[in-house]
Design a protein around this motif. Structure first.
Motif, PDB file in Angstrom:
ATOM      1  N   THR A  20      58.093 109.939  74.406  1.00 27.18           N
ATOM      2  CA  THR A  20      57.083 108.931  74.085  1.00 27.18           C
ATOM      3  C   THR A  20      57.710 107.547  74.205  1.00 27.18           C
ATOM      4  O   THR A  20      58.847 107.330  73.760  1.00 27.18           O
ATOM      5  CB  THR A  20      56.532 109.135  72.661  1.00 27.18           C
ATOM      6  N   LYS A  21      56.957 106.634  74.826  1.00 25.85           N
ATOM      7  CA  LYS A  21      57.402 105.245  74.937  1.00 25.85           C
ATOM      8  C   LYS A  21      56.210 104.328  74.710  1.00 25.85           C
ATOM      9  O   LYS A  21      55.192 104.444  75.385  1.00 25.85           O
ATOM     10  CB  LYS A  21      58.019 104.970  76.319  1.00 25.85           C
ATOM     11  N   GLU A  22      56.354 103.435  73.722  1.00 23.58           N
ATOM     12  CA  GLU A  22      55.290 102.498  73.393  1.00 23.58           C
ATOM     13  C   GLU A  22      55.743 101.068  73.659  1.00 23.58           C
ATOM     14  O   GLU A  22      56.906 100.719  73.461  1.00 23.58           O
ATOM     15  CB  GLU A  22      54.881 102.626  71.923  1.00 23.58           C
ATOM     16  N   THR A  54      56.862 103.856  84.088  1.00 28.64           N
ATOM     17  CA  THR A  54      57.599 103.826  82.818  1.00 28.64           C
ATOM     18  C   THR A  54      58.480 105.062  82.689  1.00 28.64           C
ATOM     19  O   THR A  54      59.653 104.972  82.294  1.00 28.64           O
ATOM     20  CB  THR A  54      56.625 103.751  81.632  1.00 28.64           C
ATOM     21  N   ILE A  58      62.555 105.210  82.469  1.00 32.07           N
ATOM     22  CA  ILE A  58      63.302 105.903  81.405  1.00 32.07           C
ATOM     23  C   ILE A  58      64.365 106.807  82.014  1.00 32.07           C
ATOM     24  O   ILE A  58      65.521 106.832  81.573  1.00 32.07           O
ATOM     25  CB  ILE A  58      62.332 106.708  80.521  1.00 32.07           C
ATOM     26  N   PHE A  63      64.634 101.833  80.416  1.00 33.50           N
ATOM     27  CA  PHE A  63      64.119 101.890  79.051  1.00 33.50           C
ATOM     28  C   PHE A  63      64.692 103.126  78.348  1.00 33.50           C
ATOM     29  O   PHE A  63      65.014 104.118  78.994  1.00 33.50           O
ATOM     30  CB  PHE A  63      62.589 102.003  79.021  1.00 33.50           C
ATOM     31  N   ARG A  64      64.756 103.030  77.028  1.00 33.63           N
ATOM     32  CA  ARG A  64      65.068 104.204  76.216  1.00 33.63           C
ATOM     33  C   ARG A  64      63.769 104.719  75.614  1.00 33.63           C
ATOM     34  O   ARG A  64      62.925 103.935  75.177  1.00 33.63           O
ATOM     35  CB  ARG A  64      66.044 103.834  75.104  1.00 33.63           C
ATOM     36  N   PRO A  65      63.581 106.032  75.564  1.00 30.38           N
ATOM     37  CA  PRO A  65      62.364 106.547  74.930  1.00 30.38           C
ATOM     38  C   PRO A  65      62.380 106.286  73.430  1.00 30.38           C
ATOM     39  O   PRO A  65      63.448 106.234  72.803  1.00 30.38           O
ATOM     40  CB  PRO A  65      62.414 108.043  75.253  1.00 30.38           C
ATOM     41  N   ASP A  66      61.174 106.124  72.857  1.00 30.10           N
ATOM     42  CA  ASP A  66      61.079 105.953  71.403  1.00 30.10           C
ATOM     43  C   ASP A  66      61.306 107.275  70.689  1.00 30.10           C
ATOM     44  O   ASP A  66      61.795 107.310  69.554  1.00 30.10           O
ATOM     45  CB  ASP A  66      59.707 105.388  71.026  1.00 30.10           C
TER      46      ASP A  66
END
Length: 512
Positions: A20-22, A54, A58, A63-66
């Motif tokens: 999940t990524k927000e 996105t 990742i 990006f790092r995932p949440d």
């Protein structure tokens, strides 16, 4: 040269588990789980905003995932940068190349060598030449990258990634800059790389490419996985339905055109580019009322100069341009617009809209001084509101209000605002430059149907597109542009993708 050790295809090499990524106000990836099989070509497919890019970012350490986890060959990965991804064995080639044009091929390939690692140019050259020989790619390692063709530059990007020994290669829209022949060659080599053990993740919006190349495909919608299927078990309609959530028309239904008098006549126009070299070199072209003329060509062969010349942004230094019989060769843009010329520019954000204006302000932009929308220099807000409400309904613009700031909308809705504004007043000539670039299937379907409707109404349409499937679907005649000239004028029913591709590459270039 082996890309990776001999492997048994079929077992998962990469596992994406509930990632999940927000971002503020947006859930880009929502509990995404995908298994990517070793030595396979796996496609990520989805509309704009579905979460494909996105997820790829990742995987590439941008990006790092949440939450959630990524495992490579069973090992959990925690990547803070693309350098970490490459070290782990994951590389990525972006749609917009990240090369240094003045440097040579070999210099671009080794430029990312870690500081702690000894740089041996002789060994690097040997490995690069071995790569090129194995895959029948003819590129001089000492050539200046800026002088290579776009297709050759793409190979430099790919081999630059493989030079560091990655096992997984992510390709973002790799065919956007290629001729049909270039696409065929790329796919053939990618299949060979897969057979040599490389795992490839392909991001594309072109359904035909998914069917032609991939082994499995994961469809994303609104950040969630709809399904992962074997490509052999589905067809294009199945995939389109999964992407959009409803049936989609992949072919535009149109009758044969009966062109009327010319609404655009470009006769032997010459235009200099910003670099001083000829952008248009005696180009001649005409568009009749009630027909769509599609301009096919690899980017950079004069399409921008042609668009700018017709709308009056750039004036030819020789030749003539006539619109509905009137000479507009040196006319100002506002005078050309008054002749009934509608413009859908290639860059909808930079050229087509004021992103901090409201939707209704953008809908009347350029027409705001007309008697319908103003009186004595004062805007008639009730008329503007009525026109905005009608446009939002007619063009199916998804927004809670006409007062919404434009920059909050998706690409498809931005394009619909431009279409609604430009088609106001029933234009005689429509210039559509990359009208569906970056749009999802549903938005592209809508834009293409509107262009055909305008043609059927009697407008002439000059369509400039790098999507040959779109050209073949919409055009009544295809004008192939190469090196600033129209080198062929062909009816779609009388040609093929291969023939058009040969002309796009300059084979047999000459006057149509």
């Amino acid at each position: 040269m082996d890309i990776a050790e001999a492997v048994a295809p079929g077992d998962p090499i990469l596992v994406i588990d509930n990632v999940t990524k927000e971002f503020p106000g947006v859930v880009a990836n929502d509990s995404v789980s995908i298994d990517v099989n070793r030595a396979s070509i796996h496609c990520l497919l989805g509309e704009n905003g579905a979460g494909k890019t996105t997820l790829a970012d990742i995987l590439y350490g941008v990006f790092r995932p949440d939450s959630g986890q990524i495992r490579l060959e069973g090992r959990p990965l925690d990547m803070a940068s693309p350098g970490d991804a490459i070290a782990a064995g994951i590389g990525m080639v972006h749609q917009h190349f990240e090369l240094v044009p003045p440097m040579s091929v070999i210099e671009n390939v080794v430029i990312g060598t870690p500081a702690r690692q000894w740089l041996d140019l002789t060994e690097a050259r040997r490995r690069l030449e071995e790569f090129f020989a194995d895959y029948d790619v003819e590129i001089d390692p000492d050539a200046e990258v800026g002088r290579l063709s776009v297709g050759e530059q793409q190979w430099v990007e790919i081999f630059k990634t493989l030079y560091f020994g990655v096992e997984i290669l992510i390709l973002d829209e790799p065919t956007a800059v290629l001729t049909p022949q270039g696409v065929t060659e790329l796919f053939a080599i990618l299949r060979r790389m897969r057979d040599d053990g490389l795992t490839i993740i392909l991001i594309t919006h072109k359904l035909k490419e998914v069917m032609d190349l991939s082994d499995r495909v994961t469809v994303l919608r609104r950040g969630r996985v709809v399904d992962t299927v074997a490509t052999d078990d589905v067809d294009q309609l199945d995939l389109a339905r999964m992407m959009v959530g409803r049936d989609v028309l992949l072919q535009v239904d149109k009758q044969r055109s009966e062109p009327g008098a010319p609404v655009l006549e470009a006769d032997a126009i010459h235009v200099e580019s910003d670099t001083g070299r000829g952008a248009l070199k005696g180009l001649s072209l005409n568009v009749g009322a009630g027909e769509i003329v599609g301009v096919a060509g690899v980017s950079g062969n004069g399409q921008n100069a042609l668009f700018d010349s017709v709308v009056g942004v750039r004036h030819p230094h020789s030749g003539t341009i006539r619109i509905t019989g009137q000479d507009v060769t040196t006319a100002a843009p506002h005078k050309i617009a008054r002749l009934g010329v509608a413009c859908v520019p290639a860059d909808r954000i930079a050229q087509g809209l004021m992103m901090d204006f409201s939707i209704k302000e953008n809908l009347v932009l350029g027409n705001h001084r007309s008697s319908q929308f103003s009186r004595a220099g004062i805007l008639n807000q009730s008329q503007i509101d009525a026109f905005a409400a009608e446009s939002i309904e007619s063009f199916e613009i998804k927004t809670p209000s006409a007062d919404q700031v434009t920059r909050t909308l998706s690409g498809g809705n931005l394009q619909k605002i431009i279409m609604a504004r430009e088609l106001y007043g029933r234009p005689a000539l429509i210039l559509a430059h990359q009208p569906t670039r970056g749009l999802d299937i549903a938005a592209s379907e809508y834009v293409r149907q509107r262009l055909v409707q305008e043609r059927d109404r009697g407008a002439g349409v000059l369509l400039m597109s790098e999507d040959l499937d779109e050209i073949f679907q919409l055009a009544d005649r295809i004008a192939v542009i190469f090196d600033g000239r129209i080198v062929a004028m062909i009816e779609p029913d009388a040609t093929s993708l291969e023939e058009i591709g040969m002309h796009m590459a300059g084979a047999g270039a000459g006057a149509p």
